[in-house]
Design a protein around this motif. Structure first.
Motif, short mmCIF file in Angstrom:
data_model
loop_
_atom_site.label_atom_id
_atom_site.label_comp_id
_atom_site.label_asym_id
_atom_site.label_seq_id
_atom_site.Cartn_x
_atom_site.Cartn_y
_atom_site.Cartn_z
N UNK A 1 35.57 23.39 45.32
CA UNK A 1 36.49 23.66 46.42
C UNK A 1 37.94 23.64 45.98
N UNK A 2 38.30 22.64 45.17
CA UNK A 2 39.68 22.54 44.65
C UNK A 2 39.98 23.73 43.74
N UNK A 3 39.00 24.07 42.91
CA UNK A 3 39.19 25.19 41.98
C UNK A 3 39.39 26.50 42.73
N UNK A 4 38.59 26.74 43.76
CA UNK A 4 38.72 27.97 44.55
C UNK A 4 40.08 28.03 45.23
N UNK A 5 40.54 26.91 45.75
CA UNK A 5 41.86 26.85 46.38
C UNK A 5 42.95 27.21 45.38
N UNK A 6 42.89 26.61 44.20
CA UNK A 6 43.91 26.86 43.17
C UNK A 6 43.87 28.30 42.68
N UNK A 7 42.68 28.88 42.58
CA UNK A 7 42.57 30.29 42.16
C UNK A 7 43.25 31.20 43.18
N UNK A 8 43.00 30.95 44.46
CA UNK A 8 43.63 31.76 45.51
C UNK A 8 45.14 31.61 45.48
N UNK A 9 45.62 30.37 45.32
CA UNK A 9 47.06 30.12 45.27
C UNK A 9 47.68 30.79 44.06
N UNK A 10 47.03 30.68 42.91
CA UNK A 10 47.52 31.30 41.67
C UNK A 10 47.61 32.81 41.83
N UNK A 11 46.58 33.44 42.37
CA UNK A 11 46.59 34.89 42.54
C UNK A 11 47.73 35.33 43.45
N UNK A 12 47.95 34.59 44.51
CA UNK A 12 49.02 34.97 45.44
C UNK A 12 50.40 34.79 44.81
N UNK A 13 50.61 33.70 44.09
CA UNK A 13 51.92 33.44 43.50
C UNK A 13 52.23 34.38 42.34
N UNK A 14 51.23 34.69 41.52
CA UNK A 14 51.46 35.49 40.32
C UNK A 14 51.39 36.98 40.60
N UNK A 15 50.42 37.40 41.41
CA UNK A 15 50.19 38.84 41.62
C UNK A 15 50.58 39.32 43.01
N UNK A 16 50.84 38.40 43.92
CA UNK A 16 51.20 38.81 45.28
C UNK A 16 50.04 39.38 46.07
N UNK A 17 48.81 39.04 45.68
CA UNK A 17 47.62 39.54 46.36
C UNK A 17 46.66 38.40 46.66
N UNK A 18 45.68 38.69 47.52
CA UNK A 18 44.59 37.75 47.80
C UNK A 18 43.29 38.55 47.81
N UNK A 19 42.21 37.91 47.33
CA UNK A 19 40.91 38.57 47.29
C UNK A 19 39.92 37.96 48.27
N UNK A 20 40.24 36.80 48.84
CA UNK A 20 39.42 36.21 49.89
C UNK A 20 40.32 35.45 50.84
N UNK A 21 39.88 35.37 52.08
CA UNK A 21 40.70 34.75 53.12
C UNK A 21 39.75 34.18 54.17
N UNK A 22 39.82 32.86 54.38
CA UNK A 22 38.86 32.18 55.25
C UNK A 22 39.50 31.56 56.48
N UNK A 23 40.63 32.10 56.91
CA UNK A 23 41.35 31.48 58.02
C UNK A 23 40.54 31.45 59.31
N UNK A 24 39.61 32.39 59.48
CA UNK A 24 38.81 32.45 60.70
C UNK A 24 37.55 31.59 60.63
N UNK A 25 37.31 30.97 59.49
CA UNK A 25 36.10 30.15 59.34
C UNK A 25 36.40 28.69 59.68
N UNK A 26 35.40 27.95 60.15
CA UNK A 26 35.64 26.53 60.49
C UNK A 26 35.87 25.68 59.24
#
Length: 233
Positions: free
Chosen positions: A105-130
């Motif tokens: 879980x921590x690793x997935x979070x950091x991967x998403x943060x890294x992708x957004x900060x470095x590339x300005x993109x996201x490949x998954x988004x779970x805001x609608x999930x509980x």
């Protein structure tokens, strides 16, 4: 008559987890971890493709890099599980499951943060999930990481250890370095193409030969086929 002397060691002694001591990839050295990374990349790609089919009813590209069936997130995850949890490989399954879930879980979070900060993109988004954490991970996928880590440590790692260490030493080293050169190229060109796509969308012109090359060979349409779920952050 009893003979005294040094007891001879078996040259090809092998146990599923500890491995062969004469192998170029014995223990957790560079070669072992690199091959685990490569296998994790391919297995992760296959898992994502299967998950996509079961969820959507059709296959869709789940490549993490432009060239080849590779998902580096899973490759890095496999290496992290190996390095961090190897000492707990004989522990109770519940302990491994919980540790894998937290690490994943921590690793997935950091991967998403890294992708957004470095590339300005996201490949998954779970805001609608509980029970999600800023849309970057959630409890459901932490459970999935926990199950995957348990299966990996108890069953897949011993199998892959056996498989890797059966490769002859000299060819094994050559294969590892050839694959490493290819993966470095693949990661660099993929990263550059994604970063350039973000710059295009921001209206930044191609003001050097590399940017021009990327615009010509890795268009938005091309990258959409490779990364159908990737969006600007």
């Amino acid at each position: 008559m009893v003979k005294f002397g040094k007891k001879e060691e078996k040259v090809h002694s092998y146990t599923p987890v500890e491995g062969r001591k004469d192998s170029f990839a014995h223990g957790l050295n560079f070669y072992k971890l690199f091959f685990i990374f490569m296998i994790g990349c391919v297995v992760g790609y296959c898992i994502e493709m299967l998950w996509c089919y079961l969820r959507l009813g059709y296959f869709e590209s789940r490549q993490g890099l432009i060239y080849g069936p590779f998902s580096p997130v899973y490759g890095i995850g496999a290496v992290i599980f190996t390095v961090v949890l190897y000492r707990f490989r004989h522990a109770n399954g519940v302990v491994i499951f919980l540790a894998s879930g937290i690490i994943g879980g921590v690793f997935e979070y950091l991967c998403s943060l890294f992708q957004e900060l470095i590339f300005g993109t996201v490949s998954w988004e779970y805001s609608d999930s509980p029970l999600n954490v800023q849309g970057r991970t959630n409890v459901f996928f932490a459970v999935c990481w926990g199950i995957l880590g348990l299966i990996f440590l108890k069953h897949m790692l011993p199998f892959f250890t056996n498989l890797i260490e059966r490769i002859p030493n000299r060819p094994g080293k050559v294969i590892a370095w050839v694959l490493l050169v290819f993966m470095v190229f693949d990661i660099v060109i993929s990263s550059a193409a994604i970063r350039r796509q973000t710059n295009r969308h921001l209206g930044i012109p191609a003001n050097n030969p590399i940017a021009v090359f990327l615009d010509e060979h890795y268009t938005d349409e091309y990258l959409k086929k490779v990364y159908p779920n990737m969006q600007l952050a």
